[in-house]
Structure formats: structure tokens, C-alpha cells
Design a protein around this motif. Structure first.
Motif, short mmCIF file in Angstrom:
data_model
loop_
_atom_site.label_atom_id
_atom_site.label_comp_id
_atom_site.label_asym_id
_atom_site.label_seq_id
_atom_site.Cartn_x
_atom_site.Cartn_y
_atom_site.Cartn_z
N ALA A 18 1.02 -1.24 -0.05
CA ALA A 18 -0.25 0.03 -0.57
C ALA A 18 1.00 1.42 -0.12
N ILE A 19 0.82 1.72 -1.03
CA ILE A 19 1.28 3.37 -0.97
C ILE A 19 0.86 4.54 -0.64
N VAL A 20 -0.66 3.86 -0.08
CA VAL A 20 -1.36 5.20 0.05
C VAL A 20 -2.50 4.32 0.67
N ASP A 21 -2.88 4.52 1.60
CA ASP A 21 -3.77 4.01 2.98
C ASP A 21 -4.98 4.55 3.69
N GLY A 22 -6.21 4.21 2.81
CA GLY A 22 -6.85 4.61 4.27
C GLY A 22 -7.13 7.05 4.14
N VAL A 23 -6.62 7.33 2.83
CA VAL A 23 -6.41 8.99 3.13
C VAL A 23 -8.12 9.52 2.18
N THR A 24 -8.02 10.42 3.22
CA THR A 24 -9.87 11.18 2.89
C THR A 24 -8.52 12.71 2.23
N LEU A 25 -9.09 13.82 2.11
CA LEU A 25 -8.73 14.69 1.61
C LEU A 25 -9.95 15.72 0.71
N ALA A 26 -10.46 16.25 0.91
CA ALA A 26 -11.24 17.68 0.33
C ALA A 26 -10.33 18.59 -0.03
N ALA A 27 -11.29 18.96 -0.88
CA ALA A 27 -10.70 20.84 -1.34
C ALA A 27 -12.44 21.54 -2.26
N HIS A 28 -11.94 22.58 -1.47
CA HIS A 28 -12.85 23.89 -0.83
C HIS A 28 -13.34 25.11 -2.13
N GLU A 29 -13.67 25.16 -2.28
CA GLU A 29 -13.78 26.71 -3.39
C GLU A 29 -13.19 28.27 -2.74
N GLY A 30 -11.98 28.31 -3.29
CA GLY A 30 -11.52 29.82 -2.92
C GLY A 30 -10.24 28.90 -1.93
N ASP A 200 -4.68 27.45 3.52
CA ASP A 200 -5.81 27.54 4.76
C ASP A 200 -5.83 26.32 5.94
N GLU A 201 -5.57 25.54 4.79
CA GLU A 201 -5.36 23.33 5.87
C GLU A 201 -4.50 23.05 5.79
N VAL A 202 -3.58 22.28 6.10
CA VAL A 202 -2.32 21.25 5.74
C VAL A 202 -2.65 19.90 6.23
N ARG A 213 -3.59 16.73 10.50
CA ARG A 213 -4.32 17.05 9.34
C ARG A 213 -4.98 18.90 10.29
N GLY A 214 -5.28 20.34 10.10
CA GLY A 214 -5.94 20.84 10.73
C GLY A 214 -5.24 22.41 9.55
N PRO A 215 -5.77 23.25 10.91
CA PRO A 215 -5.11 24.66 9.93
C PRO A 215 -4.29 25.19 10.14
N ALA A 216 -3.64 25.79 8.79
CA ALA A 216 -2.10 25.60 9.03
C ALA A 216 -1.23 26.26 10.09
N SER A 217 -1.60 27.35 10.74
CA SER A 217 -0.75 27.93 11.68
C SER A 217 -0.33 26.97 12.87
#
Length: 499
Positions: A18-30, A200-202, A213-217
Motif C-alpha cells: 500500500a502506497i496510499v492507505d485510507g486517505v481522505t482529502l477535500a478540496a473547497h472552493e477558494g 488554509d489547511e494542512v 491535519r488542521g489549520p496551517a497555523s
């Protein structure tokens, strides 16, 4: 926040691993979502899932939702998506032709996209083939392609790779402007300074999994920004090993020859490291390619140990080929995708030094091991290694030729901090002897300060400043040198977070 695209519980396997395992990622407008992590963590595989692309032979599970329109992609190695047989103008015109309008309107859109991508002379770039552009210029052409597509989502895979700090500012500003237009940006990056100011998010990945994961700051809190460049103590210089005499080079275009280097005179001594520094398109890579016999459209002379070298690689003897080796920025493109990496590394000694295959294989294994690559990794095909692993393998392959001069073209670009340090440490160890000379082509003044005895600054095909690394970093004289130094670490444009 409007959800534009997402992956959920993504799992990608190759050969049962497995090179990616159970990854969830969202792309939001702007919004800009940055995916960070060491080389081989699965960032690129996750990003490419939004384009519906996976490695050959991959077994995929999970959910991927994308918008009905196109998804723009800016790859880490831009040459891989540019047709080498067509001029840049034709490539971009094909895209804008789909939007209609007169020929003048289409050309205007193309030139505007090139300007937005921070290309200062769009007309000249449009007339060239991709191989006639620097890596940084290729990267910006691909960014222009993504802008012309009008995509609602753009996946930017190390878009600042190989960029000088001044051009990087423009790329960052443009990505911020893209998000301000309501486009979702997925930024895959090792450049934490860029991520810190832009995202915005990392999302943090390691070994194919999301570990934070969370806000970049919040995610980057306590991570120190990159330090400004500091020069190393120069070493005693040996006899002259390599030099150029009145070298003027050009690219051939439909309109005639375009001069890209003018009257270059530079030398390199045994055991010395010379860094070639400058903005994208300044001529650094062309100069390195002239030295290696990869670019033969030039006048003047390249001299190795007092003897002129043939211009073309094909005209050089086996000894001359061995003596001057070139390590490319795009390590993946420099390997045959169908053969194990170990075989390709060993072949360098067989072909150029006439080493017996068994001995070459043993030497290859020991050299790769010294760079942290196990026999198991080396036995894989290039697609199964990370960018950092491939770069180390490319370095090992060049060394098996037994070079006197090693030319490294942006080989630390696009690597995470650990992989970058490994490469720099490896190069520093190689220079512990007095024989190997190093030409280090880079935008990274910090890396140049670590390795170089002297630094040459190029601008528009000319050497505008040349001197000891300490003098160049601490007391720069030319405007370009001062600008490069003042922008490292670079100040980035203010951008209000999207809510």
C-alpha cells in the motif's frame, strides 16, 4: 465552504504494497489545502487521484469525486506533460482554441496567461520548444496551461520546485490569486515557508497515511522557517580541471538563433565546488549542458585538463564521457521506466569503465547503500521509488562512471528537508578527497553556501558576479545577487484566510 472535490478512504496498492492507505482529502472552493510529508509519503499519488490517474498496475479502493469540468495539474517535473515536438505557442494555442475567438484574441489569452505565470518575455517563450526552456520556465508554462483550462480544481505538485526565490514569489502570488477567484487548490509541497503563508489547511502524510491535519497555523506551529544562507569555509584549490573560453551559446528557433549565453569564461579546479546561481532562464542549465556535451549549439571552447572537449556528447570518447557526468533535475525522466534501478546504475560502470557485470553490480549495491538505498529498493523500477530515492540513485549512477567533474542540476529541488539534507551530506562527503570537482546548479543559495567554494551569478546569459562563496553571500555587489539574497527566505504576499 463549498466542497468541489474529494477523496475518501483512498487505498492504492502496487504489488501488494500500500502506497496510499485510507486517505481522505477535500478540496473547497477558494481554499488552498496543502499536503506535506517526506518523499515517498504518498502525496503525489493522492493528488493524482483527483485526475483519475494512478500508477501502472495499481489496485485502487475508496471514493473519488471530482467536478464535471477539467482538473488542472501542475506536475513537479513539467517536461513530462509538455510535447517535446511542438513549440510552446502551439501547445497553448490548442487549449485556448477550445474557447473560441479570433486568432488575435486567442494569442492575447495565451500571452496573458504566460504573464500571469511570471514569464517576462512571452513572445520569445512561445517560439521555443520545451527543451529550449529552463526547468523553471517549463514549470511556468505548465502553470499557464492550467490557467487557460479554466479548471475549478488545480493540483499543484511542488510548483515552486527549481524556482529562484524571486520567481517563487510570483508563483505563490499567482496561486493566491487563483484561490481568490474561487478555484480550489491542492498544493503538494515540501516548501514549508510557502505552505505556512499560503495554505488554509494542512494535511500531513507519512508512509501513505494521514498522520495530522488542521489549520496551517496549528499544524506548523513551532516549525522553524528556513534559515538564510551561510557560506562554508573554502578549501584549498588544486590544479585547473575544467574551463570555458569565450563560450557563446544559442537556441535555434523558427525565427533563427536566439542567444542564451554570451562570452562565458569560467574555470573549475580539482576538488573545488562552483555553484551556478541565477533566476530561472538565466542560462545556468544551458551552461551545464554545454560542459557535459548535451548542448552543442555554441561557439568557444570547453577545456578538460588542458584539452578541448568535443561539443557533442556523441563525439566524445569513453574516457571523456566518464570524466564529465551530469545529474538531472528530473531524476524520474533520466531512468528507463521498464528496468530495475539497480541494473541501470550498474550499467554505468559496465558501459563507461568496462567493468565486469558482477563487479559493477557489487559496486552499485555498495554505492547505493552508502546513500541509504537498500538492495530491495534498488531492485524496484523507477516508478516505485520516491523523488528523493531516485535522485540518490541518479547520483550513484553518475559516480559509477568514475567522473572527474560532476554537474548537478537542481538536484535538491522539490525534496523534503530530510532528503535534501541527505543529498547535500552525500555531496559533501564526495568532496572530502581532492579529485572530484563539482558544478552545482541551483536556485538554493542556502545549499550553495553549504557546498560551494565559489559562486557565479548569471543573469540573461552572462556572468554578472563571481567570487568566493563567503564574499558573495556576505558582501554581494551586483543587483541580481542582492535581490536573490534579500528574498531568501522569501517574504510572501499577505493573504486573508478564507472562511
Amino acid at each position: 465552504m463549498t466542497l468541489v472535490a474529494h477523496v475518501r478512504d483512498l487505498r492504492v496498492e502496487i504489488g501488494g504494497r500500500a502506497i496510499v492507505d485510507g486517505v481522505t482529502l477535500a478540496a473547497h472552493e477558494g481554499r488552498i489545502t496543502a499536503v506535506i510529508g517526506p518523499s515517498g509519503s504518498g502525496k503525489t499519488t493522492t493528488g493524482l487521484a483527483l485526475l483519475g490517474e494512478y500508477p501502472a498496475g495499481a489496485v485502487v479502493d475508496g471514493e473519488v469525486h471530482t467536478p464535471s469540468g477539467p482538473v488542472g495539474y501542475i506536475p513537479q517535473h513539467p517536461a513530462s506533460v509538455l510535447n517535446p515536438a511542438r513549440r510552446v505557442g502551439a501547445l497553448l494555442t490548442d487549449i485556448t482554441a477550445r474557447q473560441g475567438g479570433s486568432r488575435r484574441e486567442r494569442r492575447s489569452r495565451v500571452e496573458q496567461a504566460l504573464c500571469l505565470a511570471q514569464i517576462p518575455d512571452p513572445g520569445a517563450v512561445l517560439r521555443r520548444f520545451p527543451h529550449q526552456l529552463s526547468g523553471g520556465q517549463q514549470q511556468r508554462v505548465v502553470l499557464a496551461q492550467a490557467l487557460l483550462l479554466g479548471a475549478r480544481v488545480i493540483v499543484a505538485d511542488e510548483p515552486t520546485t527549481g524556482q529562484d526565490v524571486l520567481t517563487k514569489q510570483g508563483i505563490v502570488a499567482e496561486l493566491a490569486a487563483v484561490a481568490a477567484q474561487g478555484i480550489a487548490v491542492i498544493l503538494l509541497s515540501h516548501d514549508l515557508d510557502v505552505v505556512r503563508e499560503l495554505a488554509d489547511e494542512v494535511v500531513v502524510m507519512r508512509a501513505g497515511k494521514v498522520v495530522d491535519r488542521g489549520p496551517a497555523s496549528a499544524v506548523l506551529e513551532g516549525v522553524a522557517p528556513e534559515r538564510p544562507p551561510v557560506a562554508r569555509t573554502p578549501r584549498p584549490r588544486g590544479p585547473k580541471r575544467l574551463e570555458t573560453r569565450e563560450l557563446t551559446a544559442w537556441h535555434r528557433t523558427a525565427q533563427g538563433a536566439v542567444e542564451v549565453l554570451s562570452d562565458i569564461e569560467v574555470s573549475l579546479r580539482a576538488g573545488e565546488c562552483l555553484a551556478l546561481v541565477g533566476r530561472s532562464g538565466s542560462g545556468k542549465t544551458t551552461l551545464g549542458r554545454c560542459l557535459a556535451g548535451l548542448h552543442h549549439a555554441y561557439e568557444g571552447t570547453v577545456v578538460l585538463d588542458g584539452m578541448p572537449l568535443p561539443r557533442s556528447l556523441r563525439s566524445r570518447t569513453r574516457a571523456e564521457l566518464s570524466a564529465v557526468q551530469y545529474v538531472f533535475q528530473d531524476a524520474k525522466a533520466a531512468f528507463d521506466e521498464h528496468r530495475p534501478v539497480l541494473d541501470q546504475v550498474a550499467r554505468s560502470a559496465v558501459r563507461l569503465r568496462r567493468t565486469a557485470p558482477g563487479e559493477a553490480r557489487r559496486t552499485a549495491l555498495s554505492t547505493l547503500a552508502a546513500f541509504g538505498l537498500t538492495e530491495s529498493l534498488a531492485g524496484r523500477r523507477p516508478a516505485e521509488l520516491s523523488g528523493g530515492e531516485l535522485q540518490r540513485a541518479a547520483l550513484a549512477r553518475a559516480l559509477l562512471a568514475g567522473p572527474h567533474v560532476l554537474i548537478c542540476d537542481e538536484i535538491t529541488s522539490g525534496l523534503d528537508a530530510t532528503a535534501r539534507s541527505t543529498i547535500l551530506d552525500s555531496l559533501a562527503r564526495l568532496r572530502e578527497g581532492d579529485e572530484l570537482s563539482l558544478v552545482f546548479i541551483t536556485h538554493d543559495l542556502a545549499a550553495a553556501g553549504v557546498l560551494a567554494d565559489r559562486i557565479a551569478v548569471l543573469d540573461r546569459g552572462r556572468i554578472v558576479e563571481l567570487g568566493p562563496a563567503g564574499q558573495m553571500i556576505e558582501r554581494p555587489q551586483h543587483t541580481i545577487t542582492k535581490e536573490l539574497l534579500s528574498a531568501s527566505p522569501m517574504p510572501l504576499p499577505d493573504r486573508a484566510p478564507t472562511r
